[in-house]
Design a protein around this motif. Sequence first.
Motif, short mmCIF file in Angstrom:
data_model
loop_
_atom_site.label_atom_id
_atom_site.label_comp_id
_atom_site.label_asym_id
_atom_site.label_seq_id
_atom_site.Cartn_x
_atom_site.Cartn_y
_atom_site.Cartn_z
N ALA A 1 40.64 52.72 32.62
CA ALA A 1 41.17 51.49 33.06
C ALA A 1 40.67 51.15 34.48
O ALA A 1 39.79 51.75 35.16
CB ALA A 1 42.77 52.19 33.26
N VAL A 2 41.40 49.67 34.90
CA VAL A 2 40.80 49.39 36.13
C VAL A 2 42.10 48.94 36.66
O VAL A 2 42.86 48.55 36.29
CB VAL A 2 39.79 48.25 36.03
N TRP A 3 41.90 49.07 38.10
CA TRP A 3 43.16 48.98 38.98
C TRP A 3 42.78 48.41 40.39
O TRP A 3 41.59 48.44 40.82
CB TRP A 3 44.09 50.24 39.26
N SER A 4 43.57 47.40 40.90
CA SER A 4 43.28 46.78 42.07
C SER A 4 43.75 47.86 43.33
O SER A 4 44.73 48.49 43.40
CB SER A 4 44.01 45.51 42.30
N LEU A 5 42.82 47.82 44.41
CA LEU A 5 42.72 48.83 45.25
C LEU A 5 43.75 48.09 46.20
O LEU A 5 44.51 48.84 47.07
CB LEU A 5 41.41 48.64 46.16
N LYS A 6 43.99 46.79 46.22
CA LYS A 6 44.95 46.21 47.19
C LYS A 6 46.43 46.29 46.77
O LYS A 6 47.22 46.47 47.40
CB LYS A 6 44.49 44.62 47.14
N ASN A 7 46.86 46.22 45.30
CA ASN A 7 48.08 46.34 45.05
C ASN A 7 48.31 47.22 43.86
O ASN A 7 49.34 47.41 43.53
CB ASN A 7 48.65 44.84 44.35
N GLU A 8 47.43 47.96 43.35
CA GLU A 8 47.44 48.96 42.42
C GLU A 8 47.90 48.56 40.94
O GLU A 8 48.45 49.41 40.37
CB GLU A 8 48.25 50.06 42.73
N ASP A 9 47.69 47.21 40.77
CA ASP A 9 48.05 46.62 39.40
C ASP A 9 47.01 47.30 38.85
O ASP A 9 45.67 47.42 38.67
CB ASP A 9 47.85 45.23 39.42
N VAL A 10 47.33 47.80 37.47
CA VAL A 10 46.44 48.52 36.34
C VAL A 10 46.22 47.54 35.07
O VAL A 10 47.17 46.98 34.74
CB VAL A 10 47.23 49.71 35.97
N ASN A 11 44.95 47.27 34.76
CA ASN A 11 44.56 46.70 33.56
C ASN A 11 43.70 47.53 32.50
O ASN A 11 43.30 48.62 33.05
CB ASN A 11 43.80 45.42 33.98
N GLU A 12 43.63 47.19 31.41
CA GLU A 12 42.76 47.72 30.28
C GLU A 12 41.39 47.33 30.72
O GLU A 12 41.21 46.58 31.61
CB GLU A 12 43.10 47.44 29.10
N VAL A 13 40.53 48.27 30.38
CA VAL A 13 38.82 48.22 30.55
C VAL A 13 38.48 46.81 30.05
O VAL A 13 37.48 46.17 30.73
CB VAL A 13 38.01 49.19 30.34
N ASP A 14 39.05 46.29 29.13
CA ASP A 14 38.54 44.82 28.71
C ASP A 14 38.81 43.77 29.59
O ASP A 14 38.29 42.72 29.44
CB ASP A 14 39.05 44.73 27.21
N HIS A 15 39.63 44.07 30.65
CA HIS A 15 39.63 43.20 31.90
C HIS A 15 38.34 43.02 32.30
O HIS A 15 38.13 41.59 32.96
CB HIS A 15 40.72 43.69 32.81
N LEU A 16 37.54 43.59 32.46
CA LEU A 16 36.01 43.24 32.96
C LEU A 16 35.19 42.76 31.93
O LEU A 16 34.26 42.30 32.24
CB LEU A 16 35.48 44.88 33.21
N GLU A 17 35.53 42.54 30.66
CA GLU A 17 34.54 41.90 29.74
C GLU A 17 34.24 40.63 30.08
O GLU A 17 35.04 39.56 30.23
CB GLU A 17 34.97 41.99 28.11
N LYS A 18 32.78 40.34 30.03
CA LYS A 18 32.31 39.11 30.26
C LYS A 18 32.67 38.34 31.86
O LYS A 18 32.46 37.29 32.11
CB LYS A 18 32.78 37.86 29.34
N ARG A 19 33.12 39.16 32.42
CA ARG A 19 33.35 38.89 34.06
C ARG A 19 32.16 39.50 34.87
O ARG A 19 31.69 40.37 34.85
CB ARG A 19 34.54 39.78 34.50
N SER A 20 31.70 38.76 35.99
CA SER A 20 30.83 39.11 36.93
C SER A 20 31.25 39.68 37.80
O SER A 20 32.34 39.32 38.42
CB SER A 20 29.90 37.96 37.39
N VAL A 21 30.52 40.98 38.15
CA VAL A 21 30.99 41.79 39.25
C VAL A 21 30.17 42.35 40.09
O VAL A 21 29.02 42.45 39.72
CB VAL A 21 31.93 43.36 38.55
N TRP A 22 30.52 42.62 41.34
CA TRP A 22 29.44 43.15 42.58
C TRP A 22 30.10 44.48 42.84
O TRP A 22 31.10 44.77 42.97
CB TRP A 22 29.30 42.46 43.64
N GLY A 23 28.85 45.63 42.50
CA GLY A 23 29.55 47.21 42.55
C GLY A 23 29.34 47.71 44.09
O GLY A 23 28.57 46.90 44.76
#
Length: 370
Positions: free
Chosen positions: A246-268
């Motif tokens: 899963a992925v969750w926001s460090l700011k508000n702890e909202d949880v999403n499925e991993v497909d939330h990252l699909e085709k999204r640009s991220v900086w690690g």
Amino acid sequence: ERTHSGESRMSATSDCQDPLGSRRDEEAFWGRGETPAIPIGLGYMARFASGMFGLGLFLRRSAYRAGIKKSVRLDCPVISVGNLTAGGTGKTPCVAWVTALLQEAGARPTVLTRGYRGGDEAALLTRGGVGTSGVPVIVNPDRRAGAKRALAEHRANCLVLDDGFQHWQVQRDLDLVLIDSSRPFGGGRLLPSGFLREPLDALSRADHLLLTRCDQVQSGYVDNLRCKLEQRFGLPVAEACHAPAAVWSLKNEDVNEVDHLEKRSVWGLAGIGNPEAFRKTLETIGAEVLGIDRFPDHHNYRQEEIQSVVRHARAAGADFMITTEKDAMRLDPEWFSDMDILVLGIRFEIRKGETILRERILELVQRKLP
């Protein structure tokens, strides 16, 4: 000495095949894995230091064997999760898997850890987030004192030693040793000229080997690696991966499925032992990784460092930043200003050999618990 019950899938009549073209060169095979970046001209000094490190290991181990140093036997099952190389092999997710299994069996496990640097592994296990089991964790470099506290304060009837393979203060009933398939043998050299914490032959003390990150290397290589380990050490070998959960926001702890990252640009952002594995995991779930700011393992972040990372992410045009669960334990959400920072949660999945390992752990619990 403990004996192993022949659970290995080793075939006495078949040879292991090396699909990577090493011409069956055993020395080259067992020397695989990256080595530390050592400045030119310091190689001889590093090898000398490795020799001194090895001598220290030998003397320390000999002191335990001779009874000069004492290790204690406890009245409850003790399982160690450790490794042979410095850097990340995925011990914390494996500890969570083991403790969850013990809880399913009705045991009351407590984790003993030395709390290396910031103690982020302890915080992660205690928090009980994605991929963790929320068991009591005692941080104490003295494992004997930690064990006494676990038994007294938490009424533990089973102990799990986090990173316990090189720590002999407490005797254990089961030694699980993790090997990162993507860089298995630390270059075949002891620290500091390699990443080995002990010589490879120390694996003969183990009871069960687990190859981790098997999804990040060629399947033929994993088969060959497992075969060679089984033949050399006669131990059962399981294959595991660190699967995104899963992925969750460090700011508000909202949880999403991993497909939330699909085709999204991220900086690690990664301060772990194997940041390249983090990148590969992100790529396998369809994220476009624009870059990763890498910091030393267990790094204690400062606000000005994070502000610099945020500038990198903005300049690259990232949709958001992403980090690991371990790193999240050391980060303040306020440092990221209006840039969203997500956390990738993972779970430990055993893809081959799970039944044998589960049965072995459960048999130990049934045999030693009243």
